[in-house]
Scaffold this active site. Structure first.
Site, PDB file in Angstrom:
ATOM      1  N   GLY A 239       0.751  -1.247   0.000  1.00 52.52           N
ATOM      2  CA  GLY A 239       0.000   0.000   0.000  1.00 52.52           C
ATOM      3  C   GLY A 239       0.777   1.289   0.000  1.00 52.52           C
ATOM      4  O   GLY A 239       0.190   2.358  -0.167  1.00 52.52           O
ATOM      5  N   ARG A 314      -6.047   2.669 -15.657  1.00 52.55           N
ATOM      6  CA  ARG A 314      -6.049   3.470 -14.430  1.00 52.55           C
ATOM      7  C   ARG A 314      -6.715   4.841 -14.577  1.00 52.55           C
ATOM      8  O   ARG A 314      -7.483   5.234 -13.695  1.00 52.55           O
ATOM      9  CB  ARG A 314      -4.638   3.616 -13.866  1.00 52.55           C
ATOM     10  CG  ARG A 314      -4.010   2.262 -13.469  1.00 52.55           C
ATOM     11  CD  ARG A 314      -2.706   2.413 -12.698  1.00 52.55           C
ATOM     12  NE  ARG A 314      -2.923   3.011 -11.409  1.00 52.55           N
ATOM     13  CZ  ARG A 314      -2.715   4.279 -11.106  1.00 52.55           C
ATOM     14  NH1 ARG A 314      -2.196   5.107 -12.012  1.00 52.55           N
ATOM     15  NH2 ARG A 314      -2.993   4.730  -9.917  1.00 52.55           N
ATOM     16  N   TYR A 318      -9.729   5.016 -12.072  1.00 47.53           N
ATOM     17  CA  TYR A 318      -9.492   5.725 -10.808  1.00 47.53           C
ATOM     18  C   TYR A 318      -9.241   7.213 -11.013  1.00 47.53           C
ATOM     19  O   TYR A 318      -8.705   7.875 -10.109  1.00 47.53           O
ATOM     20  CB  TYR A 318      -8.240   5.188 -10.102  1.00 47.53           C
ATOM     21  CG  TYR A 318      -8.093   3.695  -9.988  1.00 47.53           C
ATOM     22  CD1 TYR A 318      -8.907   2.955  -9.136  1.00 47.53           C
ATOM     23  CD2 TYR A 318      -7.109   3.028 -10.707  1.00 47.53           C
ATOM     24  CE1 TYR A 318      -8.731   1.583  -9.006  1.00 47.53           C
ATOM     25  CE2 TYR A 318      -6.931   1.656 -10.578  1.00 47.53           C
ATOM     26  CZ  TYR A 318      -7.742   0.938  -9.729  1.00 47.53           C
ATOM     27  OH  TYR A 318      -7.555  -0.406  -9.605  1.00 47.53           O
ATOM     28  N   CYS A 346     -14.098   3.556 -28.268  1.00 38.61           N
ATOM     29  CA  CYS A 346     -15.355   4.290 -28.386  1.00 38.61           C
ATOM     30  C   CYS A 346     -16.008   4.501 -27.031  1.00 38.61           C
ATOM     31  O   CYS A 346     -17.057   3.917 -26.715  1.00 38.61           O
ATOM     32  CB  CYS A 346     -16.285   3.524 -29.320  1.00 38.61           C
ATOM     33  SG  CYS A 346     -15.493   3.231 -30.893  1.00 38.61           S
ATOM     34  N   TYR A 375      -0.203  -2.228 -12.133  1.00 36.88           N
ATOM     35  CA  TYR A 375      -1.632  -2.089 -12.475  1.00 36.88           C
ATOM     36  C   TYR A 375      -1.800  -1.509 -13.884  1.00 36.88           C
ATOM     37  O   TYR A 375      -2.722  -0.752 -14.154  1.00 36.88           O
ATOM     38  CB  TYR A 375      -2.365  -1.255 -11.410  1.00 36.88           C
ATOM     39  CG  TYR A 375      -2.133  -1.799 -10.021  1.00 36.88           C
ATOM     40  CD1 TYR A 375      -2.703  -3.011  -9.653  1.00 36.88           C
ATOM     41  CD2 TYR A 375      -1.318  -1.150  -9.106  1.00 36.88           C
ATOM     42  CE1 TYR A 375      -2.468  -3.565  -8.399  1.00 36.88           C
ATOM     43  CE2 TYR A 375      -1.077  -1.684  -7.845  1.00 36.88           C
ATOM     44  CZ  TYR A 375      -1.660  -2.886  -7.492  1.00 36.88           C
ATOM     45  OH  TYR A 375      -1.416  -3.429  -6.252  1.00 36.88           O
TER      46      TYR A 375
HETATM   47  C1  LIG Z   1      -3.196  -5.067  -3.710  1.00 34.82           C
HETATM   48  C2  LIG Z   1      -2.614  -5.717  -2.520  1.00 34.82           C
HETATM   49  C3  LIG Z   1      -1.281  -5.465  -2.166  1.00 34.82           C
HETATM   50  C4  LIG Z   1      -0.381  -4.518  -2.919  1.00 34.82           C
HETATM   51  O1  LIG Z   1      -0.759  -3.200  -2.809  1.00 34.82           O
HETATM   52  P1  LIG Z   1       0.191  -2.045  -3.389  1.00 34.82           P
HETATM   53  O2  LIG Z   1      -0.562  -0.815  -3.171  1.00 34.82           O
HETATM   54  O3  LIG Z   1       0.423  -2.341  -4.816  1.00 34.82           O
HETATM   55  O4  LIG Z   1       1.460  -2.089  -2.597  1.00 34.82           O
HETATM   56  C5  LIG Z   1      -0.776  -6.143  -1.075  1.00 34.82           C
HETATM   57  N1  LIG Z   1      -1.538  -7.003  -0.349  1.00 34.82           N
HETATM   58  C6  LIG Z   1      -2.828  -7.268  -0.668  1.00 34.82           C
HETATM   59  C7  LIG Z   1      -3.590  -8.222   0.149  1.00 34.82           C
HETATM   60  C8  LIG Z   1      -3.400  -6.630  -1.758  1.00 34.82           C
HETATM   61  O5  LIG Z   1      -4.678  -6.873  -2.071  1.00 34.82           O
END
Ligand SMILES: *Cc1c(COP(=O)(O)O)cnc(C)c1O
Length: 439
Positions: A239, A314, A318, A346, A375
């Site tokens: 994350g 993306r 998003y 389209c 992604y």
């Molecule tokens: C998507 C995901 C990640 C990776 O997230 P990033 O933002 O790419 O670092 C890690 N663990 C789980 C369980 C996820 O679903």
């Protein structure tokens, strides 16, 4: 920092001129830098020193087997969310003991595949899943190592579609119920508790939500140990965000993150697992495209390029921003014009940027989307019957195609006609082939 820089006015990936790849393969294509992937992996593993730890790359961010092998050879484990990803990691040579299986909806079939092939741990997200895992492992005569994914009810303050740690998100089990569920699990056959897991969201640009969540995790770990469970691993999820623009705020560095993890969790004596995807692969890749036409609309100037939302979802999904740069470096003081950069699909959503300042580009000129290594290719589809685009890996002055562009024939050949239909006029009925009813 990445390895996509101008040299002699031309964009390079490491020491490879992007034009050389474009001439060989045509556009569009994804291009990854081995040096950047390596550097990002190493930043994470160094950040967690001296704690015992395993960096498990989140395969869903970029699942090309060559990328997985590069990271696996450096020592990375993998975080997978499907049997397909598990099999990709294994095909890349990553041993089962280094693969963590996450995901909110694992099927019994997927559990069997992972248990049969070897697995480090399942991150279990619901009680029915726990029961199914107990049953499948017992049938196979083995114990499934698992951690419970707890939902700490923390707002990661990121985009709604990638926030996963609030009570109302579908992920994990409420942290208040964790002790009860661990107690139940300890009585179930075929299961072995190894730790606790969480993942609160993606593209976090602030450490505070992580710290709040990990503080709850530390407290839970102490309680679970008091209850008599063996908690040897803490899986902190992924994350950590990346800078998508060169100008705006800078997300925390892996070293800041590591220092916080040591401060909050360091005294528990657990092995730390982290699951970064975006931070390892995001800025290690670009998407290269060429201008098809420039067009003056009533109110706008459009740059219509040969990449589209099916290749890079993306922005449509998003509202994500990607820096888009010309492959030929603009001269100092070269005039810029505000353009809308759009793909050929389209849908009005097939818009990559509005009113973006770009030098005056013409048909055939190349552009590169930065930060497209995570992604990107993994979310591509063939919408509008546009074949999947190739992926290229660069290392120093070499490049290799790591997924080739399928031909139109290959794409069409995946469909088949039911036996009751006449073949199109002028075509030989293909005996045998036409009888195939599943495909
Ligand atoms: C998507 C995901 C990640 C990776 O997230 P990033 O933002 O790419 O670092 C890690 N663990 C789980 C369980 C996820 O679903």
């Amino acid at each position: 920092m990445d390895h996509f820089l101008y040299k002699n006015k031309q964009l390079h990936a490491e020491d490879v001129d992007i034009r050389d790849i474009a001439e060989t393969l045509g556009t569009p294509f994804y291009c990854y830098s081995a040096a950047t992937l390596t550097r990002h992996y190493q930043l994470f593993t160094q950040a967690l020193e001296p704690l015992p730890h395993l960096v498990c790359f989140a395969v869903k961010a970029n699942s090309n087997i060559a990328v997985l092998k590069l990271l696996g050879d450096l020592g990375a484990g993998m975080d997978v969310v499907s049997a397909g990803e598990y099999l990709r990691a294994r095909a890349a040579g990553v041993p089962g003991e280094k693969i963590v299986f996450s995901g909110v909806g694992k099927t019994v079939e997927e559990m069997r595949i992972a248990l049969g092939g070897g697995i480090r741990q399942f991150n279990v997200e619901s009680e029915p899943e726990l029961e199914a895992l107990s049953l499948v492992a017992s049938e196979m005569g083995i114990e499934a190592p698992f951690a419970l994914r707890v939902n700490p009810d923390i707002d990661a303050r990121t985009h709604d579609k990638i926030s996963t740690g609030r009570k109302e998100d579908k992920f994990g089990l409420p942290i208040e119920r964790a002790r009860d569920i661990y107690a139940r699990a300890a009585q179930m056959p075929g299961l072995r508790i190894v730790g606790v897991d969480m993942h609160i969201g993606s593209q976090l640009t602030d450490l505070a939500p992580f710290e709040a969540a990990y503080t709850k995790l530390a407290e839970l770990t102490r309680q679970l140990r008091e209850d008599g469970h063996t908690i040897e691993r803490l899986d902190l999820g992924g994350g950590l965000g990346i800078p998508y623009t060169r100008s705006n705020e800078t997300p925390p560095l892996p070293s800041d993150y590591g220092a916080m993890v040591r401060r909050v969790l360091g005294d528990l004596g657990c092995e730390i697992e982290i699951e970064p995807g975006r931070l390892i692969a995001g800025n290690a890749g670009i998407l290269v495209s060429s201008v098809i036409w420039r067009k003056s609309g009533g109110a706008r100037e459009f740059l219509i390029i040969d990449a589209a939302m099916n290749d890079l979802l993306r922005p449509a999904m998003y509202d994500a921003h990607h820096d888009i740069i010309p492959v030929v470096e603009p001269a100092p003081g070269e005039p810029a014009v505000a353009v809308d950069i759009v793909g050929p699909v389209c849908e009005s959503g097939d818009t990559f940027a509005r009113q973006r300042a770009m030098p005056l580009l013409q048909s055939g000129d190349l552009v590169a989307f930065r930060s497209a290594g995570a992604y990107g290719a993994v979310m591509a589809s063939e919408y509008n019957s546009r074949p999947l685009i190739p992926e290229v890996l660069v290392k120093n002055d070499q490049f290799a195609v790591i997924r080739r562009r399928p031909s139109y024939d290959e794409m069409l050949a995946r469909d088949s006609l039911p036996a009751w239909m006449q073949p199109p006029a002028g075509e030989e009925p293909e005996t045998g082939q036409a009888q195939v009813t599943e495909g």
